[in-house]
Design a protein around this motif. Structure first.
Motif, PDB file in Angstrom:
ATOM      1  N   MET A 141       0.784  -1.407  -0.104  1.00  0.00           N
ATOM      2  CA  MET A 141       0.043   0.101  -0.164  1.00  0.00           C
ATOM      3  C   MET A 141       0.956   1.351   0.182  1.00  0.00           C
ATOM      4  O   MET A 141       1.755   1.416   0.922  1.00  0.00           O
ATOM      5  N   VAL A 142       0.580   1.963  -0.967  1.00  0.00           N
ATOM      6  CA  VAL A 142       1.539   3.437  -0.930  1.00  0.00           C
ATOM      7  C   VAL A 142       0.352   4.592  -0.762  1.00  0.00           C
ATOM      8  O   VAL A 142      -0.762   4.483  -1.389  1.00  0.00           O
ATOM      9  N   THR A 143       0.820   5.363   0.366  1.00  0.00           N
ATOM     10  CA  THR A 143       0.148   6.506   0.555  1.00  0.00           C
ATOM     11  C   THR A 143       0.995   7.898   0.433  1.00  0.00           C
ATOM     12  O   THR A 143       2.054   7.741   0.359  1.00  0.00           O
ATOM     13  N   VAL A 152      -2.389   0.469  -4.737  1.00  0.00           N
ATOM     14  CA  VAL A 152      -2.403  -0.929  -3.733  1.00  0.00           C
ATOM     15  C   VAL A 152      -2.047  -2.021  -4.696  1.00  0.00           C
ATOM     16  O   VAL A 152      -2.289  -1.800  -6.144  1.00  0.00           O
ATOM     17  N   ASN A 153      -1.577  -2.980  -4.333  1.00  0.00           N
ATOM     18  CA  ASN A 153      -1.344  -4.287  -5.465  1.00  0.00           C
ATOM     19  C   ASN A 153      -2.216  -5.261  -5.355  1.00  0.00           C
ATOM     20  O   ASN A 153      -3.159  -5.049  -4.484  1.00  0.00           O
ATOM     21  N   GLU A 166     -11.679   0.788  -4.994  1.00  0.00           N
ATOM     22  CA  GLU A 166     -12.393   1.240  -3.571  1.00  0.00           C
ATOM     23  C   GLU A 166     -11.194   1.838  -2.585  1.00  0.00           C
ATOM     24  O   GLU A 166     -11.518   2.378  -1.852  1.00  0.00           O
ATOM     25  N   ALA A 167      -9.947   1.221  -2.870  1.00  0.00           N
ATOM     26  CA  ALA A 167      -8.820   1.570  -1.795  1.00  0.00           C
ATOM     27  C   ALA A 167      -8.435   2.808  -1.957  1.00  0.00           C
ATOM     28  O   ALA A 167      -8.118   3.596  -1.049  1.00  0.00           O
ATOM     29  N   ILE A 168      -8.058   3.165  -3.484  1.00  0.00           N
ATOM     30  CA  ILE A 168      -7.498   4.414  -3.659  1.00  0.00           C
ATOM     31  C   ILE A 168      -8.241   5.501  -3.200  1.00  0.00           C
ATOM     32  O   ILE A 168      -9.539   5.657  -3.559  1.00  0.00           O
ATOM     33  N   TYR A 230       4.595   7.321   2.264  1.00  0.00           N
ATOM     34  CA  TYR A 230       4.977   6.036   2.746  1.00  0.00           C
ATOM     35  C   TYR A 230       4.712   4.770   2.101  1.00  0.00           C
ATOM     36  O   TYR A 230       3.508   4.711   1.514  1.00  0.00           O
ATOM     37  N   ALA A 231       5.245   3.816   2.012  1.00  0.00           N
ATOM     38  CA  ALA A 231       5.217   2.381   1.397  1.00  0.00           C
ATOM     39  C   ALA A 231       5.129   1.630   2.281  1.00  0.00           C
ATOM     40  O   ALA A 231       5.965   1.379   3.286  1.00  0.00           O
ATOM     41  N   SER A 232       4.119   0.767   2.325  1.00  0.00           N
ATOM     42  CA  SER A 232       3.504  -0.313   3.551  1.00  0.00           C
ATOM     43  C   SER A 232       3.457  -1.414   2.685  1.00  0.00           C
ATOM     44  O   SER A 232       2.952  -1.898   1.783  1.00  0.00           O
TER      45      SER A 232
END
Length: 422
Positions: A141-143, A152-153, A166-168, A230-232
């Motif tokens: 997840m990249v924010t 998101v992947n 839905e996530a973005i 941030y990359a999580s």
């Protein structure tokens, strides 16, 4: 050459892009320094040369359609892979711009070629990275710096049940990514301070289920040093967590009956004894041994004996409160710990109730099987203030009840057998 012409030539020579002019007969009339350097030639050898001669037959054949297009008055743009004079591979973005006079006649074309090798290599690296991110089994997840999700992947969408659409645009907080009550922004703040944070956390699926994850947060900075986001990395550790919980459960529970074993019994009893040291509190330990179990086990076999032990365990659990504990020490020995019963009389009534319930016929494979129980009772503080003292004294009382005929209980304090009411 005038001052203005010299300034213009120096300006064009200083440009990193390749600039040239080819007339209607496709002969070079001008080429800047970057252009001749690319082909490893001197300016004198390029001026007046035909474009076919400079490019060579193979490359000229590839470019000829664009040359004809430019000479017909149409702007041309295309990418090309070229071998430089030093043998290295270069990537270019070429623009052929017609030189058209006021009457529409084409006198030649300008050439502007940009070396995009670095961009192409970066694009290739990004494509490889995107492929790895897309195919990895870990959620990514990249924010941005505010925690708003930018990408998101597929693993993340599969893990959470949310599509990328839905996530973005949502925040990481919408997925309840948290660590010991913290919010995602708290975790990002930690990562911002040290550049990285990782640890066990929880996440929420689209259906509302919360599941354990291993979360790794990395701060991402721009070239100018400002925080880009941030990359999580989010790894679903539900299976591992369940395995660890199962291992932990087996370590403290009896494998046959699933009752607490000696280790967990001692831990709980120790906690109760500690509380009783600080406040007035009665603790009763009932040590129970089955009467007649060995004969049944020998006659019917261990499988039937195990089934009987499971039934006894269920019977004992049904007789006590949820604040009390039932444990199996092994064989046909069970322990019941009563947390702060109202009185000694209440303990006695429960012992009678347990003995009566156990000696009720138990049906196993259409056969009625009956056992009894001998119970020894130790009370805190009179019969001991530690788990060891209470268990040992309850054990002694149980043997006193058994040698007196069984199917009865006895308090350690008086060692007088009382017949069970059934």
């Amino acid at each position: 050459m005038t001052v203005a012409e010299r300034f213009l030539k120096n300006l064009i020579d200083a440009m990193p892009a390749m600039v040239a002019y080819w007339d209607a007969e496709t002969r070079c009339r001008f080429a800047n320094k970057a252009y001749v350097t690319w082909f490893g030639k001197s300016p004198e050898s390029v001026i007046g040369t035909s474009i076919r001669e400079l490019l060579g037959e193979r490359l000229f054949a590839m470019n000829e359609p664009f040359i004809r297009g430019a000479l017909s008055g149409k702007i041309q743009q295309f990418e090309r892979t070229l071998v430089k004079a030093d043998g290295s591979i270069g990537y270019t973005l070429a623009n052929y711009i017609p030189d058209v006079d006021d009457f529409g006649a084409v006198h030649g074309f300008f050439v502007l070629v940009s070396d995009v090798t670095a961009l192409k290599e970066a694009e290739t690296e990004l494509r490889i990275a995107a492929s790895i991110i897309s195919s990895t089994t870990e959620g990514i997840m990249v924010t941005d710096s505010r925690g708003i999700i930018k990408s998101v992947n597929p693993a993340f969408t599969a893990m959470t049940g949310h599509t990328s659409e839905e996530a973005i645009g949502k925040t990481a907080n919408d997925f309840q990514l948290c660590y010991e009550g913290t919010t995602p922004l708290d975790l990002f703040s930690r990562a911002s301070k040290d550049g990285h944070w990782s640890g066990e956390a929880t996440c929420r699926r689209k259906n509302g289920d919360v599941f354990p994850v291993w979360l790794s947060v990395n701060a991402v900075d721009r070239v100018d040093g400002d925080r880009a986001g941030y990359a999580s990395l989010v790894i679903d550790v539900t299976d591992q967590w369940q395995k660890n919980e199962r291992i932990r459960h087996l370590a403290f529970h009896d494998a046959l009956t699933d009752l607490p074993n000696r280790y967990l019994l001692l831990e709980r009893l120790s906690q109760l004894c500690s509380i009783a040291d600080r406040e007035k509190r009665l603790i009763a330990v009932l040590f129970l041994d089955l009467d007649g179990f060995k004969a049944i086990n020998d006659a019917l076999g261990h499988e039937e004996g195990d089934a009987l032990l499971k039934r006894v365990a269920a019977t004992l659990k049904a007789q006590v409160r949820h604040t009390d504990s039932v444990a199996r020490l092994g064989g046909d020995e069970f322990i019941v710990v009563l947390d702060n019963p109202a009185s000694r009389a209440e303990v006695a009534r429960l012992a009678e109730k347990i003995i009566a319930a156990i000696q009720e016929p138990m049906w196993l494979h259409d056969e009625a099987i009956q056992v009894g129980a001998s119970v020894g009772i130790a009370l805190n503080p009179g019969d001991g203030t530690t788990p060891t003292e209470l268990l040992n004294n309850a054990d002694r009382a149980m043997y006193s009840a058994k040698i007196s005929g069984g199917r009865s209980y006895i308090f350690c304090a008086d060692m007088v057998t009382k017949s069970a009411s059934v």
